[in-house]
Design an enzyme around this catalytic site. Structure first.
Site, PDB file in Angstrom:
ATOM      1  N   ILE A 190      18.935  26.848  21.672  1.00  0.00           N
ATOM      2  CA  ILE A 190      17.990  27.761  20.383  1.00  0.00           C
ATOM      3  C   ILE A 190      17.380  26.631  19.611  1.00  0.00           C
ATOM      4  CG2 ILE A 190      19.757  27.803  18.895  1.00  0.00           C
ATOM      5  CD1 ILE A 190      17.038  30.257  19.280  1.00  0.00           C
ATOM      6  N   SER A 233      24.097  15.270  18.280  1.00  0.00           N
ATOM      7  CA  SER A 233      24.275  16.196  19.225  1.00  0.00           C
ATOM      8  C   SER A 233      25.015  15.015  20.352  1.00  0.00           C
ATOM      9  CB  SER A 233      23.080  16.473  20.007  1.00  0.00           C
ATOM     10  OG  SER A 233      23.374  17.958  20.594  1.00  0.00           O
ATOM     11  N   ARG A 234      25.936  15.521  20.715  1.00  0.00           N
ATOM     12  CA  ARG A 234      26.606  14.694  21.703  1.00  0.00           C
ATOM     13  C   ARG A 234      25.907  14.422  23.212  1.00  0.00           C
ATOM     14  NH1 ARG A 234      31.326  18.795  22.311  1.00  0.00           N
ATOM     15  NH2 ARG A 234      29.551  19.861  22.822  1.00  0.00           N
ATOM     16  N   LYS A 247      23.615  32.235  14.102  1.00  0.00           N
ATOM     17  CA  LYS A 247      24.377  33.527  14.184  1.00  0.00           C
ATOM     18  C   LYS A 247      25.282  33.350  15.076  1.00  0.00           C
ATOM     19  CE  LYS A 247      23.512  35.557  17.247  1.00  0.00           C
ATOM     20  NZ  LYS A 247      23.306  35.620  18.881  1.00  0.00           N
ATOM     21  N   ASP A 288      27.582  38.271  21.753  1.00  0.00           N
ATOM     22  CA  ASP A 288      26.543  37.265  21.317  1.00  0.00           C
ATOM     23  C   ASP A 288      25.044  37.969  21.295  1.00  0.00           C
ATOM     24  OD1 ASP A 288      26.003  34.265  20.742  1.00  0.00           O
ATOM     25  OD2 ASP A 288      24.410  34.831  22.363  1.00  0.00           O
TER      26      ASP A 288
HETATM   27  P1  NAP Z   1      23.561  25.855  23.939  1.00  0.00           P
HETATM   28  O1  NAP Z   1      22.260  25.684  24.389  1.00  0.00           O
HETATM   29  O2  NAP Z   1      25.053  25.886  24.489  1.00  0.00           O
HETATM   30  O3  NAP Z   1      23.593  24.679  22.856  1.00  0.00           O
HETATM   31  C1  NAP Z   1      24.622  24.538  21.740  1.00  0.00           C
HETATM   32  C2  NAP Z   1      24.586  23.164  21.385  1.00  0.00           C
HETATM   33  O4  NAP Z   1      25.916  23.027  20.395  1.00  0.00           O
HETATM   34  C3  NAP Z   1      24.832  22.343  22.647  1.00  0.00           C
HETATM   35  O5  NAP Z   1      23.803  21.741  23.416  1.00  0.00           O
HETATM   36  C4  NAP Z   1      25.838  21.269  22.355  1.00  0.00           C
HETATM   37  O6  NAP Z   1      25.257  20.039  22.049  1.00  0.00           O
HETATM   38  C5  NAP Z   1      26.350  21.545  20.817  1.00  0.00           C
HETATM   39  N1  NAP Z   1      28.053  21.784  20.903  1.00  0.00           N
HETATM   40  C6  NAP Z   1      28.582  21.605  19.716  1.00  0.00           C
HETATM   41  N2  NAP Z   1      29.745  21.902  20.011  1.00  0.00           N
HETATM   42  C7  NAP Z   1      29.888  22.385  21.168  1.00  0.00           C
HETATM   43  C8  NAP Z   1      30.615  23.142  22.064  1.00  0.00           C
HETATM   44  N3  NAP Z   1      32.115  23.093  21.617  1.00  0.00           N
HETATM   45  N4  NAP Z   1      30.616  23.730  23.090  1.00  0.00           N
HETATM   46  C9  NAP Z   1      29.501  23.805  23.482  1.00  0.00           C
HETATM   47  N5  NAP Z   1      28.281  23.223  22.813  1.00  0.00           N
HETATM   48  C10 NAP Z   1      28.675  22.474  21.681  1.00  0.00           C
HETATM   49  O7  NAP Z   1      23.580  27.108  22.937  1.00  0.00           O
HETATM   50  P2  NAP Z   1      22.462  27.928  22.324  1.00  0.00           P
HETATM   51  O8  NAP Z   1      22.199  29.016  23.185  1.00  0.00           O
HETATM   52  O9  NAP Z   1      21.530  27.052  21.539  1.00  0.00           O
HETATM   53  O10 NAP Z   1      23.471  28.971  20.933  1.00  0.00           O
HETATM   54  C11 NAP Z   1      24.039  27.922  20.131  1.00  0.00           C
HETATM   55  C12 NAP Z   1      24.086  29.131  18.949  1.00  0.00           C
HETATM   56  O11 NAP Z   1      22.676  29.637  18.596  1.00  0.00           O
HETATM   57  C13 NAP Z   1      24.837  30.210  19.213  1.00  0.00           C
HETATM   58  O12 NAP Z   1      25.795  30.826  18.182  1.00  0.00           O
HETATM   59  C14 NAP Z   1      23.915  31.425  19.755  1.00  0.00           C
HETATM   60  O13 NAP Z   1      24.706  32.658  19.489  1.00  0.00           O
HETATM   61  C15 NAP Z   1      22.940  31.157  18.735  1.00  0.00           C
HETATM   62  N6  NAP Z   1      21.379  31.759  19.254  1.00  0.00           N
HETATM   63  C16 NAP Z   1      21.047  31.394  20.411  1.00  0.00           C
HETATM   64  C17 NAP Z   1      19.807  31.926  20.962  1.00  0.00           C
HETATM   65  C18 NAP Z   1      19.372  31.757  22.282  1.00  0.00           C
HETATM   66  O14 NAP Z   1      18.257  32.394  22.746  1.00  0.00           O
HETATM   67  N7  NAP Z   1      20.075  30.921  23.270  1.00  0.00           N
HETATM   68  C19 NAP Z   1      18.951  32.610  20.221  1.00  0.00           C
HETATM   69  C20 NAP Z   1      19.619  32.752  18.819  1.00  0.00           C
HETATM   70  C21 NAP Z   1      20.703  32.480  18.425  1.00  0.00           C
HETATM   71  P3  NAP Z   1      26.092  18.719  22.480  1.00  0.00           P
HETATM   72  O15 NAP Z   1      26.703  18.958  23.652  1.00  0.00           O
HETATM   73  O16 NAP Z   1      24.774  17.778  22.743  1.00  0.00           O
HETATM   74  O17 NAP Z   1      26.649  18.467  21.000  1.00  0.00           O
END
Ligand code: NAP
Length: 308
Positions: A15, A37-38, A91, A169
């Site tokens: 996101i 970011s890690r 969110k 989610d």
């Molecule tokens: P994602 O692709 O998995 O990215 C989340 C990032 O957070 C990871 O790349 C990771 O980066 C970091 N992170 C830090 N602590 C973590 C942990 N304990 N476990 C996993 N990752 C961790 O997830 P995302 O889809 O972007 O979603 C993140 C948030 O945005 C969620 O709450 C989701 O509901 C919300 N969201 C997502 C979307 C969508 O379309 N995907 C849309 C709207 C809202 P590092 O490992 O580099 O630290």
């Protein structure tokens, strides 16, 4: 024109790349000064592994956007607030209700703005739907949020862990719209289908009602292949309103309504800037309350293991 808000972003994942970074780059209200970011990284700004390192580097930050999964949000938000930064929470705003309550109190005490963002509320059909339904007598509401988890969340293990919320989610986006356009309602019963190898549901069936007994049904399902559905259908005494495509389309009595183009995250960042400049916070817990109630009140059914 006020000085741009010097913002840092934490969690360079899907996101962040799809929405936050392009919207921040295009906005005159913000200047992205660093990311943390890690594993993820971004060209053109200082990169840090953690928020702690980003704060120690003294970039003169005003604010941070926290784009990690909900289980990681509280620690980071608490640290950012303690450092005197305004905080944008993706969110859902936390993995528990109580932790978000503590953040609200910490932000108030520190005099910073806390924003619990609900992006779906900024979909173009939502504000007109809210206006249309205001004061109308409703007969029933039907919500269908049916999508293919393998397409939208490949390899995201956190989403299946405790606190990741599984199908809630995306489902919480429907709840964020419903709580914005309908009178207050509450859960009367639910069934959650949980894969035998996971902690979080792959599907949920939810029944709610409001103070005057309107039936409100929601089906969330991650096993949908083919056409994807994000619809809310409201039958009122004088007609039918359908919000579809997650709020990007609106029809009233079968007539498609003209709407502006999608700009959910621009709306969120405009709101965050206004909160900061107005010295206010905006934390609405209603969508998270309904999700938590479903986990508290719902029956659990174990279903076959889920593998990516
Ligand atoms: P994602 O692709 O998995 O990215 C989340 C990032 O957070 C990871 O790349 C990771 O980066 C970091 N992170 C830090 N602590 C973590 C942990 N304990 N476990 C996993 N990752 C961790 O997830 P995302 O889809 O972007 O979603 C993140 C948030 O945005 C969620 O709450 C989701 O509901 C919300 N969201 C997502 C979307 C969508 O379309 N995907 C849309 C709207 C809202 P590092 O490992 O580099 O630290």
């Amino acid at each position: 024109m006020a000085d741009p808000i010097r913002i840092g972003l934490v969690g360079v994942g899907k996101i962040a790349r799809d929405q936050h970074l392009p919207v921040i780059a295009a906005s005159p209200d913000y200047n992205l000064v660093a990311v943390a970011s890690r594993h993820g990284s971004l060209d053109g700004v200082p990169n840090h592994r953690t928020l702690t390192e980003m704060l120690a580097a003294r970039h003169g930050l005003d604010a941070v956007a926290l784009c990690q999964p909900p289980q990681a949000r509280f620690q980071a938000a608490r640290e950012a607030i303690a450092a005197g930064l305004h905080v944008f929470l993706e969110k859902p705003p936390g993995a528990t209700l109580a932790e978000v309550g503590l953040l609200v109190e910490a932000a108030r005490a520190r005099g910073v703005s806390l924003f619990a963002s609900w992006h779906a509320r900024h979909a173009p059909g939502v504000a007109p739907a809210r206006r249309r339904l205001s004061g109308r007598r409703l007969q029933s509401v039907s919500i269908a949020w049916l999508e293919d988890v393998r397409h939208w969340h490949p390899g995201q293990d956190w989403i299946w862990d405790a606190g990741g919320m599984g199908v809630f989610d995306p489902g919480i986006n429907a709840l964020s719209i419903a709580t914005h356009i309908l009178p207050p309602f509450f859960l009367t019963g639910a069934t959650l289908w949980v894969p035998e190898n996971r902690q979080a549901p792959i599907a949920a069936d939810l029944n709610f009602t409001d103070a005057v007994g309107t039936p409100i049904h929601a089906a969330f399902d991650w096993r949908q292949t083919g056409p994807q559905t994000w619809d809310i259908r409201v039958e009122a005494e004088d007609g039918t309103l359908v919000l579809s495509r997650g709020g990007a389309a609106l029809s009233i009595d079968g007539c498609d309504q003209p709407l502006p183009p999608e700009a959910e995250y621009r709306g969120l960042y405009d709101r965050f800037a206004a909160l900061i400049r107005g010295g206010e916070s905006d934390v609405d817990l209603d969508p998270l309350i309904h999700a938590a109630d479903a986990f508290m009140r719902g029956a659990r059914r174990t279903v076959e293991a889920f593998t990516d």
